[in-house]
Design an enzyme around this catalytic site. Structure first.
Site, PDB file in Angstrom:
ATOM      1  N   GLU A  51      11.424  -7.044  -3.829  1.00 61.66           N
ATOM      2  CA  GLU A  51      11.173  -5.614  -4.008  1.00 61.66           C
ATOM      3  C   GLU A  51      11.935  -5.063  -5.197  1.00 61.66           C
ATOM      4  O   GLU A  51      11.561  -4.058  -5.776  1.00 61.66           O
ATOM      5  CB  GLU A  51      11.595  -4.852  -2.745  1.00 61.66           C
ATOM      6  CG  GLU A  51      10.802  -5.256  -1.523  1.00 61.66           C
ATOM      7  CD  GLU A  51      11.287  -4.569  -0.267  1.00 61.66           C
ATOM      8  OE1 GLU A  51      10.562  -3.732   0.270  1.00 61.66           O
ATOM      9  OE2 GLU A  51      12.404  -4.882   0.175  1.00 61.66           O
ATOM     10  N   HIS A  73      -5.515  18.490   7.476  1.00 64.36           N
ATOM     11  CA  HIS A  73      -6.133  18.206   8.765  1.00 64.36           C
ATOM     12  C   HIS A  73      -7.584  17.821   8.645  1.00 64.36           C
ATOM     13  O   HIS A  73      -8.058  16.908   9.310  1.00 64.36           O
ATOM     14  CB  HIS A  73      -6.056  19.456   9.651  1.00 64.36           C
ATOM     15  CG  HIS A  73      -4.676  19.738  10.115  1.00 64.36           C
ATOM     16  ND1 HIS A  73      -4.266  20.951  10.564  1.00 64.36           N
ATOM     17  CD2 HIS A  73      -3.605  18.929  10.203  1.00 64.36           C
ATOM     18  CE1 HIS A  73      -3.010  20.903  10.909  1.00 64.36           C
ATOM     19  NE2 HIS A  73      -2.582  19.687  10.700  1.00 64.36           N
ATOM     20  N   ASN A 133       5.138  -2.318  -2.611  1.00 66.19           N
ATOM     21  CA  ASN A 133       5.323  -0.857  -2.569  1.00 66.19           C
ATOM     22  C   ASN A 133       6.625  -0.483  -3.274  1.00 66.19           C
ATOM     23  O   ASN A 133       6.665   0.380  -4.144  1.00 66.19           O
ATOM     24  CB  ASN A 133       5.386  -0.346  -1.127  1.00 66.19           C
ATOM     25  CG  ASN A 133       4.194  -0.783  -0.310  1.00 66.19           C
ATOM     26  OD1 ASN A 133       3.143  -1.078  -0.868  1.00 66.19           O
ATOM     27  ND2 ASN A 133       4.343  -0.829   1.003  1.00 66.19           N
ATOM     28  N   ASP A 134       7.699  -1.154  -2.866  1.00 69.30           N
ATOM     29  CA  ASP A 134       8.982  -0.857  -3.499  1.00 69.30           C
ATOM     30  C   ASP A 134       9.067  -1.463  -4.891  1.00 69.30           C
ATOM     31  O   ASP A 134       9.593  -0.841  -5.812  1.00 69.30           O
ATOM     32  CB  ASP A 134      10.134  -1.360  -2.618  1.00 69.30           C
ATOM     33  CG  ASP A 134      10.463  -0.362  -1.524  1.00 69.30           C
ATOM     34  OD1 ASP A 134      10.505   0.835  -1.831  1.00 69.30           O
ATOM     35  OD2 ASP A 134      10.637  -0.775  -0.361  1.00 69.30           O
ATOM     36  N   CYS A 161       3.175  -8.488   0.946  1.00 74.17           N
ATOM     37  CA  CYS A 161       3.042  -7.679   2.156  1.00 74.17           C
ATOM     38  C   CYS A 161       3.000  -6.181   1.858  1.00 74.17           C
ATOM     39  O   CYS A 161       3.007  -5.357   2.757  1.00 74.17           O
ATOM     40  CB  CYS A 161       4.134  -7.996   3.168  1.00 74.17           C
ATOM     41  SG  CYS A 161       5.774  -7.559   2.571  1.00 74.17           S
ATOM     42  N   ARG A 210       7.994  -4.568  10.798  1.00 75.61           N
ATOM     43  CA  ARG A 210       8.971  -3.560  10.350  1.00 75.61           C
ATOM     44  C   ARG A 210       9.784  -3.166  11.579  1.00 75.61           C
ATOM     45  O   ARG A 210       9.312  -2.426  12.429  1.00 75.61           O
ATOM     46  CB  ARG A 210       8.261  -2.346   9.767  1.00 75.61           C
ATOM     47  CG  ARG A 210       7.554  -2.613   8.440  1.00 75.61           C
ATOM     48  CD  ARG A 210       6.877  -1.341   7.943  1.00 75.61           C
ATOM     49  NE  ARG A 210       6.519  -1.422   6.543  1.00 75.61           N
ATOM     50  CZ  ARG A 210       5.274  -1.534   6.089  1.00 75.61           C
ATOM     51  NH1 ARG A 210       4.259  -1.589   6.925  1.00 75.61           N
ATOM     52  NH2 ARG A 210       5.028  -1.588   4.793  1.00 75.61           N
ATOM     53  N   ARG A 240      11.265  -8.784   9.840  1.00 82.23           N
ATOM     54  CA  ARG A 240      12.110  -8.281   8.753  1.00 82.23           C
ATOM     55  C   ARG A 240      13.319  -7.601   9.362  1.00 82.23           C
ATOM     56  O   ARG A 240      13.181  -6.804  10.298  1.00 82.23           O
ATOM     57  CB  ARG A 240      11.331  -7.279   7.910  1.00 82.23           C
ATOM     58  CG  ARG A 240      12.219  -6.628   6.861  1.00 82.23           C
ATOM     59  CD  ARG A 240      11.447  -5.758   5.925  1.00 82.23           C
ATOM     60  NE  ARG A 240      11.125  -4.473   6.511  1.00 82.23           N
ATOM     61  CZ  ARG A 240      10.411  -3.538   5.894  1.00 82.23           C
ATOM     62  NH1 ARG A 240       9.904  -3.789   4.696  1.00 82.23           N
ATOM     63  NH2 ARG A 240      10.169  -2.392   6.462  1.00 82.23           N
ATOM     64  N   ARG A 254       8.028   6.347  -4.719  1.00 83.87           N
ATOM     65  CA  ARG A 254       6.769   6.123  -4.001  1.00 83.87           C
ATOM     66  C   ARG A 254       6.279   7.328  -3.222  1.00 83.87           C
ATOM     67  O   ARG A 254       5.082   7.476  -3.011  1.00 83.87           O
ATOM     68  CB  ARG A 254       6.846   4.868  -3.111  1.00 83.87           C
ATOM     69  CG  ARG A 254       7.932   4.897  -2.077  1.00 83.87           C
ATOM     70  CD  ARG A 254       8.200   3.511  -1.510  1.00 83.87           C
ATOM     71  NE  ARG A 254       7.366   3.193  -0.355  1.00 83.87           N
ATOM     72  CZ  ARG A 254       7.552   2.150   0.444  1.00 83.87           C
ATOM     73  NH1 ARG A 254       8.525   1.295   0.201  1.00 83.87           N
ATOM     74  NH2 ARG A 254       6.773   1.936   1.465  1.00 83.87           N
TER      75      ARG A 254
END
Ligand code: PEP
Ligand code: MG
Length: 822
Positions: free
Chosen positions: A688, A450, A711-712, A759, A557, A593, A722
């Site tokens: 990916e 936090h 990312n993938d 992306c 997304r 996508r 990930r």
């Protein structure tokens, strides 16, 4: 070292199965089955030698707890005691299955043998509590009986948000339930904990419910149905986590930069928690002196009044801090304090303490005891993130303690500078006097905590988890903290101070310049245009994209439409949503996508079977092709919107050319079915899966564009999941192996005249933009906030120099070497 566990049963299968169950809950604990007789086929019976062997295997120095089923199992276990030396062994009458699970969890938490045995004996408690309710429920309905005892409704819900019922999601459950006239209880069916009241935040957090668990919600009372419906739809949004992920994702990604050559006298490495750097004197945040008030203990009524007044005062202060925060940083940042606000009056905290007061305890003692118990309970919860919620309970506990002692603020800071403390509760962060606090440095805590979230929202540079050494810093010492790298310099020398000062000035100027030029195209010094677009995960992100000067949306997304509900969205609803995004983009291109859900992001209505490795399972396009009606509906919606707006469609998690062909067939059918065969709709695939990059020459003639989902791609190239914190250092998108696949894809794209963009998250790092351009990438799509600086980085790039940078990066051997080049 932990306590080991031995399970003695007449049945070898039962002993093994129970051990498996216990290990599932507490993987690090030695749980050894000793079932059946030591003969071929392991016939039913118990064998002392087998038990002794199992004790030997389970022993680690902290002792062994032995659980048994019936009759002669006890005798065999007792006999086994004579066969083992040098091991402290305890036999317990605890139930075999529940006791084993409870004991394993306690052992994993590092508890000593006695405590583990006590936990095992308590193993039946949750079930007993539950069955008592069921017995009440089974009683014949009696006109005079209270309706709560006769009408329980139940639903089972999947907990899909990775962190489960931790602070804020649990707080949302409490909030949702409190609107209804219903008694609601939650049982975690996966770990067997509960039932607990859904109105008690502390109890919910102690359930230990994490992502992937299944819970049973039972409700009774006049509005039981409504309460269950509310919780069902809350569960559909990952208990609200799907929406709140946005502000964190909004942060532009910064890659850890190399720490400058230090002339500092001491350097400490912590974790970067909120960007920016700051220099200032150390200011230890001190607990205000709180000692037990001298006032003699009053009557139970007086002590009750004392405690409730203190609690109300703290609640009022927390709500005021929350309002301030909402004004300064928005509702979502303020939401961080909801946990504290709810906790302070939680029945598991205040309710329990008041019960002690009614039994004759002083308010002070009752409060200390209850907080202490709750903290230990929460510490027993297996999940690290949930255990971290101990901070919240301690924070609230401290505040009420201070209020009981008549001390106004729980924490004080002596003057302007960098606030240094062990751990900072969210309310402390919110209440920090901005005119005094230039930065935050903590010994413990994580960037996901936090304090870190709030520091980011407030724009205060922060470094967390820097270790106990920071607590020993002298208040006369200046300290320089770098919230981008986590570096902490104690008494930095002149050169370093100057360097950071210049950096700050440059960053401020660059930010202002980039914002002014954001709407202009990003063109390299030698005239190559790079489309810099934004990633979007909600309709409103389109506004942010436009405001930040994005050239379009390079990745919509669409999961946000699919995950938060019991049935999939229909064609019209989807068309309306995509059209809403496109309209807000005012003519800028929108790349939609197709659905990218799968076993790791399950949609409740798809009923996917369990997968051991969901990231290697049925997700992305694989899932779309497995549910062709679902994909076809989405494609029809996309085609319809493409008739009126500049749309592109892109398929996620593609692996083979055959999959692409199948997807294109569905698209062609969607065109025919909508009567829009001629509509312009460029088609792309996300790169990916390494196979697509390696066979990019085969894919390129079949698509209009590639979009590299780094990312993938990174997790698959480096075999580093990930979301797994333990391999977070390994999964670096700047690894030369990932870069090599980006370059291979870009070359194939060039050869076949198709477009290529990135992306994944690295597209949002301005330091990486020249490298990507050098690798042949001509489009970048990033979080909206990153767009202005990424555009600016492109404008400062010359493609020749970028190509040479890319060559050097490709011949590097590690991501670290590549970062050094940047
Ligand atoms: C990616 O994998 O890089 C990507 C952009 O897709 P997501 O992060 O949505 O999986
Ligand atoms: Mg992806």
């Amino acid at each position: 070292m932990t306590v080991g566990i031995v399970l003695v049963s007449h049945s070898a299968a039962l002993a093994r199965g129970t051990a498996e169950l216990a290990r599932e809950m507490a993987g690090d604990v030695a749980v050894e089955p000793a079932g059946g007789l030591d003969e071929p086929g392991e016939p039913l019976g118990t064998d002392a030698v087998r038990v002794a062997d199992a004790v030997g295997r389970a022993a680690s120095g902290d002792g062994v707890l032995v659980l048994m089923d019936l009759g002669s199992a006890v005798l065999s276990a007792e006999t086994a005691l004579d066969l083992v030396d040098d091991v402290e062994v305890r036999l317990t009458a605890a139930p075999l299955v529940e006791g084993a699970v409870a004991a394993a969890v306690a052992a994993q938490a590092g508890q000593p043998l006695d405590a583990v045995a006590a936990e095992a004996r308590r193993g039946l408690a949750a079930k007993q509590a539950q069955l008592q309710e069921q017995a009440a429920e089974d009683e014949p309905a009696d006109a005079a009986a209270s309706p709560e005892t006769v009408d329980w409704q139940r639903v089972e819900l999947d907990v899909t948000n990775p962190l489960g019922l931790h602070g804020r999601p649990a707080a949302r459950v409490v909030r949702a339930v409190s609107q209804f006239d219903a008694e609601v209880r939650i049982t975690d069916l996966t770990n067997g904990h509960g039932p607990v009241s859904a109105r008690s935040l502390a109890s919910l957090m102690a359930l230990g419910t994490v992502g992937g668990h299944r819970v049973e919600v039972s409700a009774s009372g006049g509005q039981a149905t409504e309460a269950l419906d509310a919780l069902r739809s809350l569960a559909g949004t990952g208990f609200g986590d799907d929406e709140t992920a946005a502000p964190v994702a909004e942060r532009p990604v910064t890659s850890p930069r190399a720490v400058p050559a230090a002339d500092a006298e001491a350097t400490i490495q912590g974790l970067p928690a909120a960007p920016g750097s700051v220099l200032g004197p150390v200011r230890h945040l001190r607990l205000a002196e709180v000692s037990r008030p001298e006032t003699p203990r009053g009557s139970p009524a007086e002590e009750r009044r004392r405690l409730t007044e203190a609690v109300h005062a703290v609640r009022g202060a927390l709500e005021a801090a929350q309002r301030d925060l909402a004004r300064a940083s928005g509702e979502q940042a303020a939401d961080v304090l909801t946990v504290q606000v709810l906790l302070v009056e939680d029945e598991a905290l205040l309710g329990r303490a008041l019960a002690l007061v009614d039994g004759g305890a002083a308010a002070w003692d009752a409060w200390q005891q209850t907080v202490g118990e709750l903290v230990s309970e929460q510490r027993r919860v297996g999940d690290e993130y949930q255990r971290a919620r101990v901070e919240d309970i301690e924070d609230v506990g401290r505040r009420v303690t201070a209020a009981l002692a008549g001390v106004r603020a729980a924490q004080v800071v002596s003057g302007e500078g960098v606030v240094v403390t062990d751990v900072l509760g969210p309310a402390d962060t919110a209440g920090l006097d901005r005119s005094r606090v230039r930065g935050v440095l903590t010994a413990r805590g994580a960037p996901t905590g936090h304090a870190a979230i709030l520091a980011r929202a407030l724009g205060i540079p922060a470094v967390v988890g820097a270790g106990e050494a920071v607590l020993r810093l002298d208040e006369t010492q200046p300290v320089l903290i770098d919230g981008d790298t986590g570096a902490v310099y104690v008494q930095p020398g002149k050169a370093l101070r100057r360097e950071y000062q210049e950096r700050r000035e440059r960053a401020a100027e660059e930010g202002a310049r980039a914002a002014r030029a954001a709407a202009e195209p990003a063109v390299t010094t030698d005239g190559v245009t790079v489309a810099v677009e934004a990633n979007a995960g909600a309709v409103s992100d389109a506004d942010a994209a436009v405001a930040r000067g994005a050239d379009g949306v390079g990745l919509l997304r669409t999961e946000f439409l699919f995950l938060d509900r019991d049935t999939p969205p229909g064609e019209d609803e989807q068309a309306e949503t995509y059209a809403a995004v496109a309209t807000r983009l005012r003519g800028r291109p929108l790349t939609v996508r197709t659905l990218d859900v799968g076993a790791d992001k399950p949609a409740p209505y798809l009923r996917q079977p369990h997968e051991d490795n969901p990231f290697l399972g049925v997700r992305g396009l694989r899932l779309g092709l497995a549910h062709p009606d679902l994909l076809a509906t989405q494609l029809r919606a996309i085609v319809r919107v493409a008739a009126a707006h500049p749309l592109r469609v892109m398929f996620p998690m593609v692996t083979t050319v055959a999959e692409l062909a199948a997807a294109r067939t569905l698209l062609d059918r969607a065109r025919e079915e909508t009567g829009l065969a001629g509509v312009s709709l460029p088609v792309g695939v996300m790169v990916e899966v390494p196979a697509v990059a390696l066979l990019a020459d085969a894919f390129a003639p079949r698509v209009d564009f590639f979009s590299l989902g780094t990312n993938d791609l990174t997790q698959y190239v480096l075999a580093a999941e990930r979301g797994n914190a333990a391999v977070v250092g390994l999964g670096d998108a700047l690894h030369p192996a990932v870069l090599a696949l980006i370059e291979r894809t870009a070359r194939a794209a060039e050869r076949h005249g198709c477009e290529v963009a990135v992306c994944g998250e690295i597209a949002g790092d301005p330091h990486v933009a020249p490298l990507l351009v050098g690798l042949g990438v001509r489009g970048l799509s990033a979080v909206p906030a990153a767009v202005p600086l990424v555009k600016q980085a492109v404008r400062a790039t010359a493609t020749d120099a970028a190509r040479s940078l890319a060559r050097r990066a490709l011949s590097a051997t590690s991501a670290g070497d590549v970062r050094a080049l940047l």
